[in-house]
Design an enzyme around this catalytic site. Structure first.
Site, PDB file in Angstrom:
ATOM      1  N   ASP A  44       0.886  -1.144   0.000  1.00  0.00           N
ATOM      2  CA  ASP A  44       0.000   0.000   0.000  1.00  0.00           C
ATOM      3  C   ASP A  44       0.943   1.219   0.000  1.00  0.00           C
ATOM      4  O   ASP A  44       2.131   1.079   0.328  1.00  0.00           O
ATOM      5  CB  ASP A  44      -0.861  -0.039   1.262  1.00  0.00           C
ATOM      6  CG  ASP A  44      -1.661   1.228   1.421  1.00  0.00           C
ATOM      7  OD1 ASP A  44      -2.376   1.597   0.486  1.00  0.00           O
ATOM      8  OD2 ASP A  44      -1.538   1.864   2.487  1.00  0.00           O
TER       9      ASP A  44
ATOM     10  N   ASP B 107       0.060   5.108   0.902  1.00  0.00           N
ATOM     11  CA  ASP B 107      -0.104   6.117   1.961  1.00  0.00           C
ATOM     12  C   ASP B 107      -0.025   5.453   3.338  1.00  0.00           C
ATOM     13  O   ASP B 107      -0.803   4.541   3.633  1.00  0.00           O
ATOM     14  CB  ASP B 107      -1.462   6.809   1.802  1.00  0.00           C
ATOM     15  CG  ASP B 107      -1.554   7.590   0.499  1.00  0.00           C
ATOM     16  OD1 ASP B 107      -0.714   8.473   0.282  1.00  0.00           O
ATOM     17  OD2 ASP B 107      -2.469   7.316  -0.303  1.00  0.00           O
TER      18      ASP B 107
HETATM   19  C1  BG6 Z   1      -5.513   6.220   0.502  1.00  0.00           C
HETATM   20  C2  BG6 Z   1      -5.345   7.086   1.743  1.00  0.00           C
HETATM   21  O1  BG6 Z   1      -4.332   5.524   0.249  1.00  0.00           O
HETATM   22  O2  BG6 Z   1      -5.814   7.033  -0.633  1.00  0.00           O
HETATM   23  C3  BG6 Z   1      -6.580   7.944   1.943  1.00  0.00           C
HETATM   24  O3  BG6 Z   1      -5.149   6.251   2.872  1.00  0.00           O
HETATM   25  C4  BG6 Z   1      -6.845   8.756   0.678  1.00  0.00           C
HETATM   26  O4  BG6 Z   1      -6.373   8.788   3.044  1.00  0.00           O
HETATM   27  C5  BG6 Z   1      -6.998   7.797  -0.495  1.00  0.00           C
HETATM   28  O5  BG6 Z   1      -8.034   9.527   0.821  1.00  0.00           O
HETATM   29  C6  BG6 Z   1      -7.309   8.496  -1.811  1.00  0.00           C
HETATM   30  O6  BG6 Z   1      -6.232   9.262  -2.250  1.00  0.00           O
HETATM   31  P1  BG6 Z   1      -6.311  10.273  -3.472  1.00  0.00           P
HETATM   32  O7  BG6 Z   1      -4.865  10.595  -3.714  1.00  0.00           O
HETATM   33  O8  BG6 Z   1      -6.935   9.552  -4.612  1.00  0.00           O
HETATM   34  O9  BG6 Z   1      -7.130  11.441  -3.030  1.00  0.00           O
HETATM   35 MG    MG Z   2      -2.494   3.237   3.572  1.00  0.00          MG
END
Ligand code: BG6
Ligand code: MG
Length: 231
Positions: free
Chosen positions: A24, A26
């Site tokens: 993963d 984030d």
């Molecule tokens: C996830 C995060 O990986 O991605 C979330 O944990 C985030 O916090 C989600 O909202 C979506 O990310 P993005 O970059 O598409 O806004």
């Molecule tokens: Mg994550």
């Protein structure tokens, strides 16, 4: 390895050798959680939506749209307004992304990626983020990753297994050959549903369902995973 380890449940050992690591992004490779928090808070303040740090914790691992739906707590908005809010949030987030570099890799990530390369392990990133490609690029690890995917490449977001199965396919590996690294409850659930080996990063009350729970990737080596998961 140096990091303290805690076995939460009996590990899912298998006679199939491990050949792939699926991350993963984030909260695993980089700490964008704070950036997401600040940008959601800015949007929430502008729109007078109740929100705080604690509410943000529940959004970990959810897609952008699912996060907004959770924040709205049952309130519905016209689709055009939803889209405008999602775009505005992302515009704020992209301002942070521009500032990112390899300095934003979490501790231990660079060494672990080097160790995986040396061991001939295939690597993928499987994220809920639409920004996965640009963030991987900014972090300076694009050359270390064999396949980059996100939930927009598949039918169902996490906690469905789709994005992890898709990543394994892209690596030409079967699920039992893969180990997933996740920091979110929904991601751990998705990886378990994909029948992969699962390492949860973070507190037990969040990722305790994983086969192995660690505080972070710091100090981890591929040999530790082989010892843990291979018979
Ligand atoms: C996830 C995060 O990986 O991605 C979330 O944990 C985030 O916090 C989600 O909202 C979506 O990310 P993005 O970059 O598409 O806004
Ligand atoms: Mg994550």
């Amino acid at each position: 390895m140096n990091a303290p380890l805690s076995a939460i449940r009996p590990s899912a050992t298998s006679s199939v050798p491990l050949r792939g690591a699926i991350f993963d992004m984030d909260g695993v490779l980089t700490d964008t959680i704070e950036f997401h928090y600040q940008t959601w808070q800015r949007l929430a303040d502008e729109e007078r939506i109740p929100f705080d740090r604690q509410a943000n914790e529940a959004l970990r691992g959810l897609s952008r749209r699912d996060s907004l739906l959770r924040m709205l707590d049952g309130r519905t908005l016209p689709e055009a307004k939803m889209q405008e809010l999602l775009d505005r949030k992302n515009q704020y987030f992209r301002e942070f992304v521009k500032t990112m570099s390899s300095d934003h890799l979490l501790p231990g990530v660079r060494d672990f990626l080097d160790d995986l390369r040396a061991a001939g392990v295939k690597t993928a990133v499987a994220s809920a983020s639409q920004n996965v490609y640009v963030v991987v690029e900014q972090l300076g690890i694009a050359d270390d990753i064999d396949a980059i995917t996100n939930v927009y490449c598949v039918d169902r977001p996490k906690p469905a297994p789709d994005v992890f199965l898709h990543a394994a396919e892209r690596l030409n590996l079967s699920p039992s050959e893969c180990v997933v690294f996740e920091d979110a409850e929904s991601g751990v659930e998705a990886a378990l549903a994909a029948k992969m080996h699962v390492v949860g990063l973070g507190p037990v009350d969040r990722v305790g369902a994983a086969h192995w729970v660690l505080p972070s990737l710091n100090g981890l080596r591929w040999a530790d995973l082989q010892a843990k998961f291979e018979k």
